[in-house]
Design an enzyme around this catalytic site. Structure first.
Site, PDB file in Angstrom:
ATOM      1  N   GLU A  65      77.549 -25.430 -83.431  1.00  0.00           N
ATOM      2  CA  GLU A  65      78.343 -24.220 -83.650  1.00  0.00           C
ATOM      3  C   GLU A  65      78.217 -23.253 -82.475  1.00  0.00           C
ATOM      4  O   GLU A  65      78.834 -22.205 -82.475  1.00  0.00           O
ATOM      5  CB  GLU A  65      77.901 -23.527 -84.938  1.00  0.00           C
ATOM      6  CG  GLU A  65      78.097 -24.388 -86.173  1.00  0.00           C
ATOM      7  CD  GLU A  65      77.699 -23.672 -87.453  1.00  0.00           C
ATOM      8  OE1 GLU A  65      78.568 -23.000 -88.041  1.00  0.00           O
ATOM      9  OE2 GLU A  65      76.527 -23.791 -87.843  1.00  0.00           O
ATOM     10  N   GLY A 117      75.533 -20.916 -84.761  1.00  0.00           N
ATOM     11  CA  GLY A 117      76.716 -20.167 -84.368  1.00  0.00           C
ATOM     12  C   GLY A 117      76.425 -19.134 -83.287  1.00  0.00           C
ATOM     13  O   GLY A 117      75.512 -18.320 -83.435  1.00  0.00           O
ATOM     14  N   SER A 121      73.488 -20.366 -77.327  1.00  0.00           N
ATOM     15  CA  SER A 121      73.839 -20.785 -75.976  1.00  0.00           C
ATOM     16  C   SER A 121      72.664 -21.507 -75.329  1.00  0.00           C
ATOM     17  O   SER A 121      71.524 -21.066 -75.442  1.00  0.00           O
ATOM     18  CB  SER A 121      74.216 -19.559 -75.131  1.00  0.00           C
ATOM     19  OG  SER A 121      74.465 -19.928 -73.796  1.00  0.00           O
ATOM     20  N   ALA A 140      71.284 -18.962 -84.881  1.00  0.00           N
ATOM     21  CA  ALA A 140      72.532 -18.273 -84.552  1.00  0.00           C
ATOM     22  C   ALA A 140      72.286 -17.193 -83.503  1.00  0.00           C
ATOM     23  O   ALA A 140      71.315 -16.429 -83.588  1.00  0.00           O
ATOM     24  CB  ALA A 140      73.125 -17.658 -85.814  1.00  0.00           C
ATOM     25  N   GLU A 200      64.228 -18.618 -83.399  1.00  0.00           N
ATOM     26  CA  GLU A 200      64.861 -17.818 -84.446  1.00  0.00           C
ATOM     27  C   GLU A 200      66.164 -17.193 -83.970  1.00  0.00           C
ATOM     28  O   GLU A 200      66.413 -17.040 -82.765  1.00  0.00           O
ATOM     29  CB  GLU A 200      63.908 -16.726 -84.933  1.00  0.00           C
ATOM     30  CG  GLU A 200      63.718 -15.572 -83.986  1.00  0.00           C
ATOM     31  CD  GLU A 200      63.033 -14.383 -84.659  1.00  0.00           C
ATOM     32  OE1 GLU A 200      62.517 -14.526 -85.777  1.00  0.00           O
ATOM     33  OE2 GLU A 200      63.020 -13.300 -84.042  1.00  0.00           O
ATOM     34  N   SER A 201      66.991 -16.802 -84.908  1.00  0.00           N
ATOM     35  CA  SER A 201      68.297 -16.214 -84.613  1.00  0.00           C
ATOM     36  C   SER A 201      68.160 -14.994 -83.713  1.00  0.00           C
ATOM     37  O   SER A 201      67.276 -14.152 -83.901  1.00  0.00           O
ATOM     38  CB  SER A 201      68.997 -15.815 -85.916  1.00  0.00           C
ATOM     39  OG  SER A 201      69.239 -16.944 -86.719  1.00  0.00           O
ATOM     40  N   GLY A 226      61.252 -18.295 -67.757  1.00  0.00           N
ATOM     41  CA  GLY A 226      60.312 -17.282 -67.306  1.00  0.00           C
ATOM     42  C   GLY A 226      59.899 -16.283 -68.362  1.00  0.00           C
ATOM     43  O   GLY A 226      59.119 -15.361 -68.088  1.00  0.00           O
ATOM     44  N   LYS A 261      54.153 -18.357 -69.752  1.00  0.00           N
ATOM     45  CA  LYS A 261      55.599 -18.438 -69.577  1.00  0.00           C
ATOM     46  C   LYS A 261      56.135 -19.615 -70.386  1.00  0.00           C
ATOM     47  O   LYS A 261      55.468 -20.643 -70.545  1.00  0.00           O
ATOM     48  CB  LYS A 261      55.952 -18.593 -68.105  1.00  0.00           C
ATOM     49  CG  LYS A 261      55.677 -17.332 -67.286  1.00  0.00           C
ATOM     50  CD  LYS A 261      56.154 -17.491 -65.857  1.00  0.00           C
ATOM     51  CE  LYS A 261      55.938 -16.188 -65.079  1.00  0.00           C
ATOM     52  NZ  LYS A 261      56.388 -16.309 -63.670  1.00  0.00           N
ATOM     53  N   ARG A 266      60.503 -13.218 -82.481  1.00  0.00           N
ATOM     54  CA  ARG A 266      60.191 -11.908 -81.927  1.00  0.00           C
ATOM     55  C   ARG A 266      59.490 -11.062 -82.995  1.00  0.00           C
ATOM     56  O   ARG A 266      59.981 -10.954 -84.117  1.00  0.00           O
ATOM     57  CB  ARG A 266      61.446 -11.187 -81.431  1.00  0.00           C
ATOM     58  CG  ARG A 266      61.131  -9.856 -80.717  1.00  0.00           C
ATOM     59  CD  ARG A 266      62.398  -9.154 -80.278  1.00  0.00           C
ATOM     60  NE  ARG A 266      63.112  -9.913 -79.281  1.00  0.00           N
ATOM     61  CZ  ARG A 266      62.832  -9.926 -77.966  1.00  0.00           C
ATOM     62  NH1 ARG A 266      61.793  -9.222 -77.525  1.00  0.00           N
ATOM     63  NH2 ARG A 266      63.546 -10.628 -77.127  1.00  0.00           N
TER      64      ARG A 266
END
Length: 343
Positions: free
Chosen positions: A220, A237, A240, A263, A278-279, A286, A303, A317
Site C-alpha cells: 500500500e 499505506g 516509503s 502506515a 511503527e506507523s 544514519g 546508528k 518512537r
C-alpha cells in the site's frame, strides 16, 4: 556454454526507423547452445549480444527451431508471427552485460517482470540513458517528437488520442501479468517490477523497475527502484522505502520476511526478518537508535545501519522523550489470508 537469454518479439519504430520499444511474450532464460545454433542457421548471427530484425517469412523456420527445443510457447508465437505486419526482432544475449540497445533493455525488464530473474539479477547499467521518453497512448507507444502530429491526425479522423503517461518505462501489465497477483491501479507498477505470487498492490501502492516482492505481500506504499521485499511482509499505506535512485546510493535497501512497515513509515537501511517499524516513523541508515533490553532499560545508542539484516526488531518512537527506540519484536506479522487471496 549456454547464452544468457533469447527472445522473439515485436517492435515499435519511430519515423527514423529506430526501435523505441519491444514486446517479448515468451522470453527464454539460459537457452541451450543447440537452440541458439538452430536459430543462427536461419539468420545472420555472428555471436555476442545482438538484435536481429527478422521477416515474417523467416518465422516458420524459427518456430521449428523453438519446437525442436521443446519451447512450445515460443514456437506458438513464432508461428503466429508469420502473418504479422509489425516489425519483428530476435534478441540473442550471449552474456549478461549492460544493454546496448532499446530492444535489449526491454528484454531485460521483461525478464524481471516474467519472474525469470529477480531484481539485481541482471545488469541494467545505463538503461535510463538508453530508453526514450515515450507517449504511452491508447494507440500504442509514440515517440514524443511525433506526438503532436499523431494527435492532429486522430482529431481529423474524429478520434481522440489518449495519452496515459509520458515516461521511459511503460506499465508492466501491458507486457506481462504475472500469475497470482492483484493490482488495483496498473499504472503504478512499472515494467521491470518483480511482483511475487500472492502479492496485492493496492491503489496507492507503487513498484518501480528492478524492484518488488518475492512472494505474498500487501503493498500500500512505495517500493522504490532496487528495493526487494521478502515473502510475508507488508508495506503500509503511505509508507516509503528509500531506493538507489532517490538517496540510497549504492546500498541495496531491502525488507526481510514477515515484516511490517507501518502506515506512513519509512525505511532507509536493509531490514532483517520479522521486524516492524511503527506507523509514521522514518528510520534511515544514519538514524540514532536507542537499544532497549527485555526490561525496557536503555543499553546503548547506535546508528540504524548497524542493525542492517538483524532479525526480530521493533522500531518505535518514545512518545515522551521523542527518542527512537529498538527492542525485541515479540510478535511476527500475521497476514490476513482473505485480503491476500488472489484467486
Amino acid at each position: 556454454m549456454a547464452s544468457f537469454a533469447v527472445a522473439l518479439g515485436t517492435a515499435t519504430k519511430n519515423k527514423d526507423g529506430k526501435i523505441i520499444e519491444a514486446f517479448f511474450p515468451t522470453p527464454l532464460l539460459n537457452p541451450t547452445d543447440e537452440l541458439v545454433a538452430a536459430l543462427s542457421a536461419h539468420l545472420d548471427y555472428q555471436g555476442g549480444n545482438e538484435v536481429i530484425e527478422v521477416t515474417a517469412n523467416q518465422c516458420d523456420a524459427l518456430a521449428s527451431a523453438f519446437q525442436a527445443a521443446n519451447e512450445e510457447a515460443a514456437a506458438t508465437f513464432a508461428s503466429k508471427a508469420t502473418s504479422s505486419s509489425q516489425p519483428l526482432v530476435l534478441v540473442i544475449l550471449a552474456t549478461d552485460e549492460k544493454p546496448a540497445s532499446v530492444a535489449e533493455g526491454f528484454l531485460k525488464l521483461q525478464l524481471i517482470s516474467n519472474r525469470l530473474v529477480k531484481p539485481h539479477g541482471t545488469v541494467l547499467d545505463g538503461i535510463f540513458g538508453l530508453l526514450h521518453n515515450i507517449a504511452w497512448t491508447n494507440q500504442g507507444p509514440i515517440d514524443l517528437p511525433e506526438l503532436a502530429e499523431r494527435q492532429m491526425e486522430a482529431r481529423l479522423n474524429g478520434e481522440v488520442l489518449s495519452v496515459d503517461c509520458v515516461d521511459k518505462f511503460p506499465k508492466m501489465v501491458d507486457y506481462v501479468v504475472p500469475a497470482g497477483v492483484r493490482i488495483a491501479d496498473t499504472s503504478r507498477v512499472r515494467l521491470g517490477a518483480h511482483v511475487g505470487e500472492g502479492t496485492t498492490v493496492m491503489h496507492e501502492g507503487f513498484i518501480n523497475f528492478n524492484a518488488g516482492t518475492t512472494g505474498v505481500s500487501m503493498v500500500e506504499g512505495r517500493i522504490s527502484a532496487g528495493v526487494v521485499v521478502g515473502n510475508g511482509s507488508d508495506v503500509g499505506g503511505g509508507a516509503s522505502i528509500m531506493g538507489t535512485l532517490s538517496g540510497g546510493g549504492q546500498l541495496v535497501i531491502s525488507i526481510g520476511e514477515n515484516c511490517l512497515l507501518g502506515a506512513n513509515a519509512g525505511l532507509g537501511f536493509p531490514m532483517g526478518d520479522r521486524c516492524t517499524i511503527e506507523s509514521g516513523l522514518y528510520v534511515t541508515a544514519g538514524t540514532k537508535v536507542t537499544m532497549l533490553d527485555a526490561d525496557g532499560n536503555e543499553v546503548e545508542t547506535i546508528k540504524a545501519r548497524d542493525l542492517a539484516g538483524k532479525a526480530d526488531l521493533l522500531f518505535r518512537r518514545n512518545s515522551v522523550t521523542g527518542k527512537i527506540e529498538c527492542l525485541t519484536n515479540k510478535t511476527a506479522v500475521e497476514l490476513n489470508s482473505e485480503l491476500h487471496s488472489n484467486n
